[in-house]
Design an enzyme around this catalytic site. Sequence first.
Site, PDB file in Angstrom:
ATOM      1  N   GLU A 148       0.811  -1.228   0.000  1.00  0.00           N
ATOM      2  CA  GLU A 148       0.000   0.000   0.000  1.00  0.00           C
ATOM      3  C   GLU A 148       0.843   1.276   0.000  1.00  0.00           C
ATOM      4  OE1 GLU A 148      -3.706  -0.261   2.432  1.00  0.00           O
ATOM      5  OE2 GLU A 148      -2.920  -2.169   3.121  1.00  0.00           O
ATOM      6  N   LYS A 171     -11.722  -0.729   3.800  1.00  0.00           N
ATOM      7  CA  LYS A 171     -13.177  -0.673   3.601  1.00  0.00           C
ATOM      8  C   LYS A 171     -13.581   0.312   2.508  1.00  0.00           C
ATOM      9  CE  LYS A 171     -14.649  -0.348   8.311  1.00  0.00           C
ATOM     10  NZ  LYS A 171     -13.844  -1.100   9.184  1.00  0.00           N
ATOM     11  N   HIS A 232     -11.353   2.526  18.227  1.00  0.00           N
ATOM     12  CA  HIS A 232     -12.172   1.401  18.691  1.00  0.00           C
ATOM     13  C   HIS A 232     -11.643   0.807  19.988  1.00  0.00           C
ATOM     14  CE1 HIS A 232     -14.064   0.166  14.584  1.00  0.00           C
ATOM     15  NE2 HIS A 232     -14.789   1.054  15.225  1.00  0.00           N
ATOM     16  N   TYR A 233     -12.589   0.456  20.857  1.00  0.00           N
ATOM     17  CA  TYR A 233     -12.248  -0.398  21.988  1.00  0.00           C
ATOM     18  C   TYR A 233     -13.434  -1.353  22.186  1.00  0.00           C
ATOM     19  CZ  TYR A 233     -10.060  -2.097  26.175  1.00  0.00           C
ATOM     20  OH  TYR A 233      -9.434  -2.907  27.082  1.00  0.00           O
ATOM     21  N   PRO A 235     -10.620  -3.038  19.625  1.00  0.00           N
ATOM     22  CA  PRO A 235     -10.323  -3.084  18.193  1.00  0.00           C
ATOM     23  C   PRO A 235     -10.139  -4.536  17.743  1.00  0.00           C
ATOM     24  CG  PRO A 235      -8.319  -2.633  19.410  1.00  0.00           C
ATOM     25  CD  PRO A 235      -9.417  -2.800  20.445  1.00  0.00           C
ATOM     26  N   HIS A 239      -2.728  -2.705  17.458  1.00  0.00           N
ATOM     27  CA  HIS A 239      -1.635  -1.793  17.087  1.00  0.00           C
ATOM     28  C   HIS A 239      -2.359  -0.473  16.888  1.00  0.00           C
ATOM     29  CE1 HIS A 239       2.200  -0.807  14.818  1.00  0.00           C
ATOM     30  NE2 HIS A 239       1.435   0.261  14.669  1.00  0.00           N
ATOM     31  N   HIS A 241      -4.363   2.693  16.130  1.00  0.00           N
ATOM     32  CA  HIS A 241      -4.782   3.365  14.896  1.00  0.00           C
ATOM     33  C   HIS A 241      -6.045   4.174  15.157  1.00  0.00           C
ATOM     34  CE1 HIS A 241      -6.669  -0.621  15.041  1.00  0.00           C
ATOM     35  NE2 HIS A 241      -7.730  -0.027  14.518  1.00  0.00           N
ATOM     36  N   VAL A 242      -6.239   5.186  14.320  1.00  0.00           N
ATOM     37  CA  VAL A 242      -7.405   6.074  14.449  1.00  0.00           C
ATOM     38  C   VAL A 242      -8.213   5.987  13.155  1.00  0.00           C
ATOM     39  CG1 VAL A 242      -8.140   8.478  14.731  1.00  0.00           C
ATOM     40  CG2 VAL A 242      -6.119   7.643  15.964  1.00  0.00           C
TER      41      VAL A 242
HETATM   42  P1  M7G Z   1     -10.089  -2.088  14.151  1.00  0.00           P
HETATM   43  O1  M7G Z   1     -10.665  -1.032  15.016  1.00  0.00           O
HETATM   44  O2  M7G Z   1      -8.885  -2.810  14.672  1.00  0.00           O
HETATM   45  O3  M7G Z   1     -11.138  -3.220  13.835  1.00  0.00           O
HETATM   46  O4  M7G Z   1      -9.784  -1.389  12.786  1.00  0.00           O
HETATM   47  P2  M7G Z   1     -12.395  -3.347  12.913  1.00  0.00           P
HETATM   48  O5  M7G Z   1     -11.896  -4.074  11.672  1.00  0.00           O
HETATM   49  O6  M7G Z   1     -13.294  -4.208  13.723  1.00  0.00           O
HETATM   50  O7  M7G Z   1     -12.915  -1.990  12.630  1.00  0.00           O
HETATM   51  C1  M7G Z   1      -8.911  -1.883  11.829  1.00  0.00           C
HETATM   52  C2  M7G Z   1      -9.161  -1.138  10.553  1.00  0.00           C
HETATM   53  O8  M7G Z   1      -8.153  -1.507   9.636  1.00  0.00           O
HETATM   54  C3  M7G Z   1     -10.498  -1.487   9.922  1.00  0.00           C
HETATM   55  O9  M7G Z   1     -11.214  -0.318   9.604  1.00  0.00           O
HETATM   56  C4  M7G Z   1     -10.119  -2.317   8.695  1.00  0.00           C
HETATM   57  O10 M7G Z   1     -11.012  -2.123   7.612  1.00  0.00           O
HETATM   58  C5  M7G Z   1      -8.736  -1.784   8.374  1.00  0.00           C
HETATM   59  N1  M7G Z   1      -7.859  -2.769   7.709  1.00  0.00           N
HETATM   60  C6  M7G Z   1      -7.715  -4.066   8.032  1.00  0.00           C
HETATM   61  N2  M7G Z   1      -6.779  -4.620   7.222  1.00  0.00           N
HETATM   62  C7  M7G Z   1      -6.372  -6.017   7.273  1.00  0.00           C
HETATM   63  C8  M7G Z   1      -6.317  -3.651   6.385  1.00  0.00           C
HETATM   64  C9  M7G Z   1      -5.326  -3.635   5.358  1.00  0.00           C
HETATM   65  O11 M7G Z   1      -4.643  -4.606   5.053  1.00  0.00           O
HETATM   66  N3  M7G Z   1      -5.145  -2.422   4.744  1.00  0.00           N
HETATM   67  C10 M7G Z   1      -5.876  -1.301   5.065  1.00  0.00           C
HETATM   68  N4  M7G Z   1      -5.647  -0.193   4.374  1.00  0.00           N
HETATM   69  N5  M7G Z   1      -6.803  -1.309   6.040  1.00  0.00           N
HETATM   70  C11 M7G Z   1      -7.018  -2.471   6.703  1.00  0.00           C
END
Ligand code: M7G
Length: 309
Positions: A148, A171, A232-233, A235, A239, A241-242
Amino acid sequence: MASLNLENFECQRVLNEDPQTHTVTLLGTLPPPPSSPESPRHLAIIRIEKTALPSFSDTLVSNTKLIESTDIYSWFFGWLRASENNPDVKINVICPATEVHIRKYSNQLVRIVKETPELYGRIVKPYIDAFPASRTKWVENVICGRSESEKVVYKSPPDDPMGFLIIPDMKWDLATVSSLYLIAITLFKDIRSLRDLTKKHVSMLKNIRRQAHQAVKDRWGLEATELRLFVHYQPSYYHFHVHIVNANYSGLTGMAVGQAHMLDDIISLLEVDGSQETSIFQRMTLSYGLGEQHGLYVPMIAAQEEIAR
Ligand code: M7G
């Protein structure tokens, strides 16, 4: 995976169907990669989502068929014209899919649990510690530039000890601004969740907010007030992330009260926190919804009896 031929997908069952978000999530198998043709088929999750409609043009719909007509009212079926620039669906593939992925994408009921600092230490922290590093390999790949890299919207200078990068979320379809969805990911590992945030992270959190606002304004023309930034909590990936999402794109499950914490509120809570040894997020009881397939569901539901209501 460089290409996808859905004719090779053998569907086993529907994990979830959601008419509101126009998605269907399937579990099945895909053939092994050409590099190891002898290995067995891989479990795969395929999530298909109808993309947002592009702005109207007289060529948008190629064909219509009358369903009913009465007085001044008529309703029709319509078929969109195939267009290279406006795909009809977005398809997400997870392959090989793990048990955790299958549970996460399965339709399930949610219950609200309270997580005291004691329950965090006894149940949640060991759960987080047990996750294999492979679970966040995709994050490593993004940070190292292995994947990416051409999509990076912002990256901190290399000498920033609390650096982060901003990329489009998996997404997002990368085109529809009304559903804009980016994520800011820290370039270092030590913050695993909201529970690890302390006052020393306030300037980094503010920097994420500033850079997200600037980058989105420059690239997509949205004002700061048109964005919803949240964490998210629990998540799925521990690791830090926002989530950076168009404020008018609502109704996603990940925006439920309890799971989504506004970045502004997090910054404010850390700022008003008295100068104690532990951060407010280590002292707080956090309440959130857990799906019955979530790895924390059984122990956390059992532990709720212990908490005075
Ligand atoms: P989260 O809050 O850990 O969990 O967010 P959630 O998936 O239940 O929301 C992780 C975020 O990372 C999500 O919005 C995923 O759509 C996004 N995400 C996950 N993966 C594996 C990837 C990826 O490989 N690339 C990108 N760009 N986003 C990802």
